[in-house]
Design a protein around this motif. Structure first.
Motif, PDB file in Angstrom:
ATOM      1  N   UNK A 129     -65.685 -30.359 -24.220  1.00  0.00           N
ATOM      2  CA  UNK A 129     -65.971 -29.013 -23.688  1.00  0.00           C
ATOM      3  C   UNK A 129     -66.784 -28.152 -24.643  1.00  0.00           C
ATOM      4  N   UNK A 130     -66.475 -28.216 -25.955  1.00  0.00           N
ATOM      5  CA  UNK A 130     -67.204 -27.360 -26.906  1.00  0.00           C
ATOM      6  C   UNK A 130     -68.671 -27.766 -27.030  1.00  0.00           C
ATOM      7  N   UNK A 131     -68.991 -29.027 -26.690  1.00  0.00           N
ATOM      8  CA  UNK A 131     -70.374 -29.490 -26.769  1.00  0.00           C
ATOM      9  C   UNK A 131     -71.225 -28.962 -25.622  1.00  0.00           C
ATOM     10  N   UNK A 132     -70.567 -28.452 -24.586  1.00  0.00           N
ATOM     11  CA  UNK A 132     -71.304 -27.944 -23.425  1.00  0.00           C
ATOM     12  C   UNK A 132     -71.683 -26.481 -23.570  1.00  0.00           C
ATOM     13  N   UNK A 133     -71.070 -25.784 -24.523  1.00  0.00           N
ATOM     14  CA  UNK A 133     -71.335 -24.354 -24.685  1.00  0.00           C
ATOM     15  C   UNK A 133     -72.820 -24.121 -24.950  1.00  0.00           C
TER      16      UNK A 133
END
Length: 644
Positions: A202-206
């Motif tokens: 999820x944090x890579x999609x920010x």
């Protein structure tokens, strides 16, 4: 005193003098700095509200105002106190680095430090300071101190709360997507990546663009172009979307919610949530199918179904109820059932009160249908509830039992007639028995008189013939007695009671005539059964007597025993007599059927046995081999309901 000692003392005196001169010089310079500071800062210093402090370049306090003394927990002026003693050992290196920065740059801003005051209180302070110069040389440092302990605690709590919230969002069972106004991802979670088969964390999609991402995942949905177009339409309309279902190619169903995020009247983002509702969709479809199936069943079933509201107005009626009542759906729906059907009002008022208390009920009722025909209905009623558990009326199932009730009345009449007939038959059997036995006794008396009157005058054949007449008369009287006994078995139904079979059989063995060559064995103590003591005595008497009659061995043996079954006892009476061929096993229980004719056998004993066993709801059968012997088995109940 030697010259060496004198020289050493002179050297020490010279060193002490030099040290004193140096100290006086440093003290003079410090006084000059302090005078400079006091001279140049005195006017502004007294008017500073914030905590203000001046220290020398070694960290010793030169001056501070009252606000600074309050923050640092000083009761006196604190002059000369070294501020480095307030620093935690683990922070000394950080403070040293920051002080070097202050010396190099001349200023430091928003420097935060945790200190321990002289009163042993831990505080977090924020420092903004600068270097004081004289002749372009740093001579001291001044700074503003703020106590930010509470704000740091609040900030820490907020950070913990944010971390917890982030953890919750990350692990939610719903897929979360928060976009900014430019459609760039701000927050998402694990379930979102799982739903859309995204291999990233999820944090890579920010920061990624959601519009291009939607194009990349649209192939997962049955209406791929419709998926993207619908997203654009929702964003343009800026309307809240709730529980919108999306069908995926792999058969899963996602439920989507959308909320636009506004600030100061302007849209600042888009919040999407996705939930897997595949099982719920399947359950709903199955439920719809079940509802349709049961609606068809209810519509077509042979029972009449009616729903009424709290005012007894009919809201639903199936086809069979229409046929039962004779009314059409238009005539029934909305009508008051109390007025439409004629029944006892007081009785039904009580039933309605039970319904309003949430009680189900069943009862019989006489109804009058549309054509005026009186019918008997069996009605089962239960309260009807809404989704919130409130009673909104009742559901009734109706069965027309008019024909059943008619049959019941006919049955009662037949039973009464049968009872009268049985009574008459019993009376007739006693009369016939008496009337038949009377001439037999007369004949028997005449034979006795003839023998007495002609004693010594009659030849042997005549005496033998007269003996045959007497034997025949006895057999006929026994036959009449057996017929009367058979007709009375089960007629007089006295109350059943516990019967000790062991005592019954032992009493019989004392009463019955048992030849010397025959022995009766009771293999184990016999149990207590539930029945008629007299009839059970007749049962064992006939079986034991029957075994005695047909034992043809020099040493006769009779064994009486039982085995326990779940709800009954299985008794056995075994002998080593002549036995019975298989083809006769069903015939021996018939009335007047004797396999071996004898003067003392009427062929009715085993019929009486069978009737007594059946009267006690048991069954009887036998196992036998010719010339080996016979075993009769029969069952008797343990108790009223089969219990011991």
């Amino acid at each position: 005193m030697s010259q060496d000692i004198i020289d050493i003392l002179k050297q020490q005196l010279a060193e002490e003098k030099a040290a004193r001169i140096s100290l006086e010089k440093e003290l003079s310079e410090a006084n000059k700095k302090l005078e400079y500071i006091n001279t140049n800062l005195q006017d502004g210093y007294d008017g500073i509200v914030d905590a203000f402090l001046i220290m020398d370049l070694s960290g010793n306090i030169l001056k501070m105002n009252e606000s600074a003394r309050n923050i640092l927990d000083f009761k006196d002026d604190g002059i000369g106190y070294n501020l480095m003693s307030m620093v935690n050992p683990e922070d000394l290196e950080m403070v040293s680095t920051s002080f070097k920065q202050l010396l190099n740059e001349g200023v430091i801003t928003n420097f935060e430090l945790k200190i321990k005051t002289p009163l042993q209180n831990y505080k977090v302070v924020q420092i903004n300071g600068n270097i004081l110069y004289e002749n372009n040389k740093p001579v001291a440092a001044q700074g503003i101190i703020r106590d930010i302990t509470k704000s740091k605690e609040a900030e820490e709590k907020l950070r913990e709360s944010e971390n917890r919230l982030a953890t919750v969002v990350l692990n939610l069972d719903k897929g979360i997507l928060l976009e900014d106004e430019n459609r760039n991802i701000i927050v998402t979670n694990t379930k979102f990546c799982e739903f859309f088969n995204i291999p990233l964390q999820p944090e890579e999609l920010v920061g990624n663009d959601c519009q291009s991402a939607a194009e990349q995942v649209k192939h997962l949905f049955k209406e791929s172009d419709g998926f993207v177009n619908r997203i654009n339409s929702i964003i343009q309309s800026e309307e809240v979307v709730v529980s919108e279902e999306l069908e995926m190619v792999d058969g899963h169903v996602l439920e989507r919610d959308y909320v636009p995020v506004f600030r100061d009247g302007k849209i600042k983002g888009h919040l999407w949530t996705y939930k897997d509702v595949t099982l719920r969709r399947q359950f709903r479809e199955n439920l719809d199918q079940e509802r349709l199936k049961y609606r068809n069943v209810i519509t077509k079933m042979s029972l009449g179904l009616v729903e009424v509201d709290m005012n007894d107005r009919i809201t639903v009626a199936n086809e069979n109820f229409l046929r039962m009542s004779g009314y059409s759906a238009e005539e029934l729906i909305g009508s008051d059932a109390k007025k439409l059907f004629k029944y006892e009002q007081e009785f039904m008022e009580e039933k309605r009160e039970n319904r309003d208390r949430g009680m189900a009920d069943s009862y019989e009722l006489k109804m009058v249908n549309k054509s005026g025909e009186e019918r008997d209905w069996l009605i089962s009623v239960a309260p009807n509830y809404d989704n919130n558990g409130n009673i909104i009326g009742a559901i009734g199932i109706h069965l027309d039992i008019t024909n059943v009730k008619s049959l019941e009345r006919e049955k009662v009449n037949l039973l009464e007639a049968l009872e009268r007939s049985n009574n008459e038959l019993q009376e007739y059997a006693h009369i016939v028995s008496h009337d038949l036995k009377s001439p037999l006794r007369s004949i028997n008396a005449l034979v006795s008189w003839i023998k007495d009157d002609n004693k010594g005058a009659l030849d042997a054949p005549t005496i033998q013939n007269l003996g045959l007449i007497e034997t025949t008369l006895e057999r006929m009287e026994q036959l009449i007695s057996d017929v009367l006994l058979y007709s009375s078995i089960g007629f007089y139904e006295s109350e059943k009671e516990p019967v000790n079979v062991q005592e019954v059989v032992q009493d019989l063995l004392h009463i019955l005539f048992i030849p010397e060559h025959i022995t009766v064995y009771i293999l184990k103590p016999l149990p207590v059964v539930f029945g008629h003591k007299t009839k059970i005595q007749q049962l064992f008497q006939n079986l034991i007597s029957n075994a005695i009659k047909f034992i043809d061995k020099e040493k006769g043996l009779i064994y009486i025993s039982y085995e326990e079954q779940p709800d009954c006892y299985q008794f056995s009476v075994q002998d080593n007599g002549m036995g019975i061929e298989k083809k006769y096993h069903d015939k021996i229980f018939k009335v007047f059927h004797a396999l071996k004719k004898s003067n003392d056998s009427t062929g009715i004993g085993l019929s009486i046995v069978q009737k007594i066993v059946e009267l006690h709801n048991g069954k009887i059968w036998l196992e036998s081999k010719p010339n080996k012997g016979t075993t009769f088995f029969f069952t008797l109940k343990k108790g009223p309901n089969g219990a011991a």
